[in-house]
Design an enzyme around this catalytic site. Structure first.
Site: not given
Ligand code: GDP
Ligand code: IMO
Ligand code: MG
Length: 437
Positions: A12, A15, A223
């Site tokens: 998270d 990416k 991940q």
């Molecule tokens: P990912 O799994 O790595 O793609 O990340 P996620 O989308 O799960 O979580 C990142 C969150 O942060 C999302 O809600 C994005 O829209 C938000 N986000 C990404 N870059 C920024 C930033 O620079 N500032 C803020 N405030 N939010 C961001």
């Molecule tokens: P993105 O791509 C954050 C975590 C789960 C759990 C562990 C194993 O959005 O960054 P699984 O269901 O994969 O067997 O769970 O990995 N997990 C993540 N945490 N971001 C993710 O994906 C995740 N995908 C799995 O919460 O701890």
């Molecule tokens: Mg994510």
């Protein structure tokens, strides 16, 4: 040009935003591991997308997207996502979306087994997304998984389901659940597999041919490094290899054809699910964690679980840089720290009073770690939407430089908000070169 994008922490990191931004300059975006446990958020104008299985490039109508052989694919989740994204006006056709014939399928018994496994572990549970990811990879390694290519033959699909279910049902029944019926599973999955047929492709050959034609390819990690089954905080990890080596295996691309590796790093760290997290903000720091969670919207994009929040951990991020060979780093969420008076950065670990500068293998050790912090002054003004490095407050610039020095890798992109244009590209960086294409 082939660039891999990898989360440096526990996921998270943002990416999705960075892939979406870079996708504009590339021709193909491919995932190489994981499944719909991922949740990659992308904001375009007034539209919000959360990509789970589909690469974040899918939003760009002229890009081709690939689901690589290293992925585990739940056909039901696949079509739910395809349909959702179509409703938002994005065209998704087999011409622009390719699914590897060698990827493995997630079946309903994998989801059931994910539940029983977590129940069985009780307090020791992993905190998985319960999507069946782990059990599907177990079947793959156990050489009984069902690959997309196998599923296209109805007889083979039926046979494999019957054989695998015998074993799965023993565990399911042991945990007091109703056994699943092979016919029900077949009848549910067979039409979905038929619908999948036109998307199926020899994706590694497709990518190799594209490279020969000088097409630019982005490999989108899901991940992150510290959730890698080999290098992460085992056993509190996912069951695939998000790290750079996994990109080569999971997309079927020779390692020496990969031209660069981009690490995605947040200005702080989060974790969803269980497992060690040395810099987690607990007790006295719960107010700061709350502020960050609300400002950064730190709730799982898939499961909506509140994410655990912690300070930036330079030891863990250096470890990620070393493992993946980051050429450049995209630093996200600078704006989330805008209100903080002081910002802590973990620069080392202590176990039993002894300083260590490397990331320990044993999760037991990780739980005993006392982080060694340096405290920096916060900038306490808004950085939201800043697009020029010189327009960042001086203390924010110092913070960015401090992180770059403590990781030992350039920071080539700074994200100052969730939207595409809320981004700084650093001049003369490796990143700027990739961005220029
Ligand atoms: P990912 O799994 O790595 O793609 O990340 P996620 O989308 O799960 O979580 C990142 C969150 O942060 C999302 O809600 C994005 O829209 C938000 N986000 C990404 N870059 C920024 C930033 O620079 N500032 C803020 N405030 N939010 C961001
Ligand atoms: P993105 O791509 C954050 C975590 C789960 C759990 C562990 C194993 O959005 O960054 P699984 O269901 O994969 O067997 O769970 O990995 N997990 C993540 N945490 N971001 C993710 O994906 C995740 N995908 C799995 O919460 O701890
Ligand atoms: Mg994510």
């Amino acid at each position: 040009m082939i660039i891999v994008i990898i989360g440096a922490q526990w996921g998270d990191e943002g990416k999705g935003k960075v892939v979406d931004l870079l996708a504009d300059r590339f021709d193909i975006v491919s995932r190489y591991q994981g499944g719909h446990n991922a949740g990659h958020s992308v904001y375009v104008g007034d539209k919000a997308f959360v990509l789970r299985l589909l690469p974040s490039g899918i939003i760009h109508p002229d890009k081709t997207c690939v689901l690589g052989n290293g992925m585990v694919i739940d056909p039901k989740a696949f079509f739910e996502e395809v349909d959702q994204i179509k409703e938002k006006g994005v065209e998704v056709t087999p011409e622009r979306l390719k699914v590897s014939s060698r990827a493995h399928l997630i079946m309903s018994y994998h989801r059931a087994l994910d539940h029983t496994s977590e129940e069985r572990l009780g307090n020791e549970k992993i905190g998985t997304t319960l999507r069946g990811i782990g059990p599907a990879y177990e079947d793959k390694a156990g050489r009984r998984g069902i690959r997309v290519a196998d599923a296209l033959s109805p007889e083979l699909l039926k046979l494999r389901i019957e054989r695998n279910l015998e074993e799965a049902n023993r565990i399911i029944v042991l945990f007091g659940q109703q056994p699943l019926r092979a016919d029900d599973i077949y009848n549910e999955i067979a039409p979905l597999v038929e619908r999948l047929r036109p998307f199926v492709c020899e994706t590694s050959h497709f990518l190799a041919s594209a490279r020969k034609m000088n097409k630019k390819i982005l490999l989108e990690g899901a991940q992150a490094t510290l959730l890698d089954v080999d290098h992460g905080t085992y056993p509190y990890v996912t069951s695939s290899n998000p790290t750079a080596g996994g990109a080569s295996v999971g997309a079927g691309i020779p390692p020496h054809h990969i031209t660069g590796v981009l690490g995605i790093v947040r200005t702080y760290a989060t974790r969803v699910g269980e497992g060690p997290f040395p810099t987690e903000m607990l007790d006295a720091e719960e107010t700061i964690a709350h502020l960050i969670r609300e400002r950064g919207n730190e709730y799982g994009s898939v499961t909506k679980r509140p994410r655990r929040c912690g300070w930036f951990d330079a030891v863990a991020t250096r470890y990620a840089a070393e493992l993946n060979g980051f050429d450049s780093i995209a630093l996200t969420k600078v704006d989330v720290l805008d209100e903080l008076e002081e910002i802590k950065v973990c620069v080392g670990y202590e176990i039993d009073g002894v300083r260590i500068d490397t990331f320990p293998a044993v999760s037991h050790d990780l739980r005993q770690i006392k982080p060694v912090y340096e405290t920096l002054e916060g900038w306490q003004s808004s950085t939201l939407g800043v697009t020029d490095f010189d327009d960042l407050p001086e203390k924010a610039r110092s913070y960015v430089k401090f992180l770059s020095e403590s990781i030992g890798v350039e920071i080539g992109l700074i994200s100052t908000g969730p939207e595409r244009d809320q981004t700084v590209i650093l001049k003369d960086s490796v990143m700027e070169g990739w961005f220029a294409g």
